[in-house]
Motif scaffolding. Structure first.
Motif, short mmCIF file in Angstrom:
data_model
loop_
_atom_site.label_atom_id
_atom_site.label_comp_id
_atom_site.label_asym_id
_atom_site.label_seq_id
_atom_site.Cartn_x
_atom_site.Cartn_y
_atom_site.Cartn_z
N VAL A 178 2.54 -0.18 -11.73
CA VAL A 178 1.41 0.75 -11.88
C VAL A 178 0.89 1.06 -10.48
N ALA A 179 0.02 2.04 -10.38
CA ALA A 179 -0.64 2.30 -9.10
C ALA A 179 -2.11 1.91 -9.25
N VAL A 180 -2.64 1.25 -8.23
CA VAL A 180 -4.05 0.85 -8.27
C VAL A 180 -4.76 1.48 -7.08
N ILE A 214 0.87 -1.19 0.00
CA ILE A 214 0.00 0.00 0.00
C ILE A 214 0.90 1.24 0.00
N VAL A 215 0.56 2.24 -0.81
CA VAL A 215 1.39 3.45 -0.84
C VAL A 215 0.61 4.69 -0.43
N GLY A 216 -0.67 4.56 -0.26
CA GLY A 216 -1.43 5.75 0.15
C GLY A 216 -2.84 5.37 0.56
N ILE A 230 -6.63 2.46 -12.31
CA ILE A 230 -5.23 2.10 -12.53
C ILE A 230 -4.51 3.27 -13.24
N THR A 231 -3.43 3.69 -12.63
CA THR A 231 -2.70 4.86 -13.16
C THR A 231 -1.20 4.55 -13.20
N ALA A 232 -0.45 5.52 -13.72
CA ALA A 232 1.01 5.42 -13.66
C ALA A 232 1.43 5.38 -12.20
N TYR A 233 2.58 4.76 -11.96
CA TYR A 233 3.11 4.69 -10.59
C TYR A 233 4.35 5.58 -10.52
N HIS A 234 4.43 6.39 -9.48
CA HIS A 234 5.62 7.25 -9.30
C HIS A 234 6.28 6.91 -7.98
N GLN A 235 7.46 6.29 -8.10
CA GLN A 235 8.07 5.71 -6.91
C GLN A 235 8.52 6.73 -5.87
N ARG A 236 8.74 7.98 -6.30
CA ARG A 236 9.17 8.98 -5.31
C ARG A 236 8.03 9.38 -4.36
N GLY A 237 6.80 9.04 -4.74
CA GLY A 237 5.68 9.32 -3.84
C GLY A 237 5.22 10.76 -3.89
N ASN A 238 4.58 11.21 -2.83
CA ASN A 238 3.95 12.55 -2.91
C ASN A 238 4.92 13.66 -2.49
N GLN A 250 -7.82 3.11 -1.07
CA GLN A 250 -6.41 2.89 -0.74
C GLN A 250 -5.65 2.76 -2.06
N VAL A 251 -4.41 3.24 -2.06
CA VAL A 251 -3.61 3.14 -3.28
C VAL A 251 -2.51 2.12 -3.07
N PHE A 252 -2.39 1.21 -4.02
CA PHE A 252 -1.36 0.17 -3.96
C PHE A 252 -0.37 0.32 -5.11
N VAL A 281 0.09 15.82 -4.82
CA VAL A 281 1.03 16.10 -5.91
C VAL A 281 2.05 14.97 -5.86
N LEU A 282 2.30 14.34 -6.99
CA LEU A 282 3.29 13.25 -7.01
C LEU A 282 4.58 13.75 -7.66
N VAL A 283 5.69 13.24 -7.15
CA VAL A 283 6.99 13.63 -7.70
C VAL A 283 7.47 12.50 -8.62
N VAL A 315 -0.45 16.07 -14.90
CA VAL A 315 -1.64 15.42 -14.33
C VAL A 315 -1.36 13.92 -14.36
N LEU A 316 -1.66 13.23 -13.26
CA LEU A 316 -1.36 11.79 -13.17
C LEU A 316 -1.98 11.05 -14.36
N HIS A 317 -1.18 10.18 -14.97
CA HIS A 317 -1.64 9.50 -16.18
C HIS A 317 -2.56 8.33 -15.84
N1 ADE Z 1 0.28 7.60 -4.18
C1 ADE Z 1 -0.92 7.85 -4.68
N2 ADE Z 1 -0.92 7.66 -6.00
C2 ADE Z 1 0.34 7.26 -6.34
C3 ADE Z 1 0.96 6.92 -7.57
N3 ADE Z 1 0.28 6.96 -8.69
N4 ADE Z 1 2.24 6.61 -7.56
C4 ADE Z 1 2.89 6.60 -6.39
N5 ADE Z 1 2.39 6.89 -5.22
C5 ADE Z 1 1.09 7.23 -5.19
#
Ligand code: ADE
Length: 496
Positions: free
Chosen positions: A217-219, A190-192, A265-273, A198-200, A326-328, A247-249
């Motif tokens: 990916v992020a779910v 889980i990442v958020g 389901i979206t792009a995943y950004h490992q640096r987080g928020n 919940q975001v995984f 905001v995701l980095v 904007v998140l893809h």
């Molecule tokens: N937290 C919420 N959405 C995310 C994503 N798409 N990538 C990484 N962390 C997240």
């Protein structure tokens, strides 16, 4: 070895506002991984009386498309052509680059004879040379003053890189739109956590013969009872033409009846928020401009009613802007996420419906008029103005961690002295006492940081009408980047 399958826009037939001139976007939000190894992208534009439609598909090049055998399909652009047997109201194009059928290039029909080649050359050459010099100069300025050269600044590139990465290891075909079959996704950690979801982090996998590969990916998972939240967010992504590098893809939305869940389901950004990033990192002047500019560009895109290529999109308000949303990205650019509270500003929601959900968002970031439930619901600009206030607090957070103007303290959220504030204490602070996050005097010693502070102040004005627009903030950031505030020592983006 993996053979890369094409990624094409795939909306089948969709109503369109394109007229058959210039360059027009398909307004298709669905990118599909083509079924066949050699498939290409195709598009057809058709006018039937008042109705115009655009069809976007993957297509095997050995088969006719509307009776037309694909010709010249190695083209990188989808250049629309008419065919005698289809009449004047049909244009068709083929191309081979990922998502190339998103931009429909109509060949302008010249009414007069073109000038003879030598004459044309004489007229054109000086302009071309001048344009080349200008473009090179702007490119050199942009790349060498702010971004490391390997960063791509073109939004189109950025987008196809992102999806391209997905496609690179991906063999599943057409799931992204025709998702009767569910994507082969394995949830990791889980990442958020959101209000309703919940975001995984997850692996989108596939099998190619003997080989297996996956893409992160992020779910975002909603439980059955949160169907309306899922539906709302899905519609925002699908309807509002949200494709933008800041904007998140969005990849797709799925119903998962077996798990009694709904997924986005979206792009995943490992640096987080951004909040977590700022907690752990300080930023230099270049990063402040980049991140602040990206946040403003993302918000301006949501608020606007035009896409980057001039197409039509729905204006939206985010309504929960904060650094957690905001995701980095890997290259330290930023994108806005979490559209759970967003609204389309062109929707036919009644004033009462809007009023019912007038006071939404995160208390700490709420504009004074939202805290007081005095948002002018008659005027869609009010929603944008409230977003701009919240955006100003995010700009303050980034600035508070900027090394350009002297000492930097530990990360604190805006109004950090208030722990889990309730509406009443925020009202006392923001409305009664007219407090705003502190701008340290040292910040104003750096002319660039001082200009960013000036922007914040104009964005968090008590009077919503007096605030800058997000678009204006993007322009000011662009200007800051162009201007001479960037010293040699600060040309690189940092990962402090
Ligand atoms: N937290 C919420 N959405 C995310 C994503 N798409 N990538 C990484 N962390 C997240």
């Amino acid at each position: 070895l993996f053979r890369l399958r094409k990624l094409c826009m795939f909306c089948d037939v969709k109503p369109s506002v394109c007229n058959s001139s210039g360059i027009c976007t398909s307004r298709c939000n669905i990118t599909s991984i083509c079924a066949g190894d050699d498939e290409i992208c195709a598009a057809a534009w058709r006018r039937d009386g008042e109705n115009v439609t655009v069809e976007t598909v993957c297509h095997p090049p050995s088969e006719p498309f509307h009776g037309v055998m694909p010709d010249n399909y190695n083209a990188t652009e989808c250049v629309m052509k008419q065919y005698r047997h289809l009449g004047p109201d049909v244009y068709i194009c083929f191309c081979i680059e990922d998502e190339c059928n998103d931009q429909l290039v109509f060949t302008p029909r010249t009414s007069s004879e073109p000038p003879s080649p030598p004459m044309a050359l004489l007229v054109l050459v000086p302009f071309v040379v001048l344009a080349l010099v200008l473009v090179s100069f702007m490119y050199v300025c942009k790349v060498y003053t702010l971004r490391p050269s390997k960063l791509k600044c073109n939004s189109g590139q950025e987008r196809s890189v992102l999806i391209g990465q997905l496609g690179r290891s991906d063999s599943i075909s057409n799931h992204l739109n025709h998702n009767t079959e569910l994507l082969p996704i394995q949830l990791d950690g889980i990442v958020g956590k959101g209000r309703f979801s919940q975001v995984f982090r997850a692996r989108l996998g596939q099998r190619m013969g003997e080989n297996e590969a996956f893409q992160m990916v992020a779910v975002k998972i909603f439980h059955l009872e949160e169907f309306l939240s899922w539906k709302g967010e899905r519609e925002i992504f699908l309807d509002a033409e949200l494709h933008h590098e800041n904007v998140l893809h969005f990849l797709t939305a799925e119903e998962r009846p077996a798990e009694r869940q709904y997924w986005i389901i979206t792009a995943y950004h490992q640096r987080g928020n951004l909040r977590d990033y700022l907690r752990a990192h300080r930023v230099n002047w270049a990063s402040l401009c980049r991140m602040g500019g990206d946040v403003a560009r993302g918000v301006a895109h949501l608020h606007g009613d035009r896409t980057e290529t001039g197409g039509v999109k729905a204006a939206m308000a985010h309504r929960d802007l904060k650094s957690d949303n905001v995701l980095v990205k890997d290259d330290l650019s930023c994108c806005i996420c979490d559209f759970g509270l967003s609204v389309r500003l062109d929707s036919d929601m009644s004033k009462d419906e809007l009023a019912n959900q007038g006071q939404v968002g995160t208390v700490r970031y709420m504009a004074p008029e939202v805290l007081e439930s005095r948002l002018n619901l008659e005027n869609i600009e009010s929603f944008k103005q409230a977003d701009v206030y919240s955006m100003a607090l995010v700009l303050w957070e980034i600035t508070s961690r900027c090394t350009a103007a002297g000492d930097v303290w530990e990360y604190e959220p805006p109004f950090g002295k208030l722990d889990h504030p309730c509406i009443e204490s925020m009202k006392d602070t923001v409305i009664r006492d007219r407090e705003r996050p502190e701008i340290h005097s040292s910040w104003r010693t750096h002319p660039g940081v001082a200009a960013v502070c000036e922007m914040m102040v104009e964005c968090w004005d008590q009077d919503p009408e007096a605030r800058l627009t997000a678009h204006c903030v993007t322009e000011r950031f662009d200007e800051l980047v162009r201007s001479s505030f960037i010293c040699d020592s600060e040309k690189k983006l940092n990962t402090d």
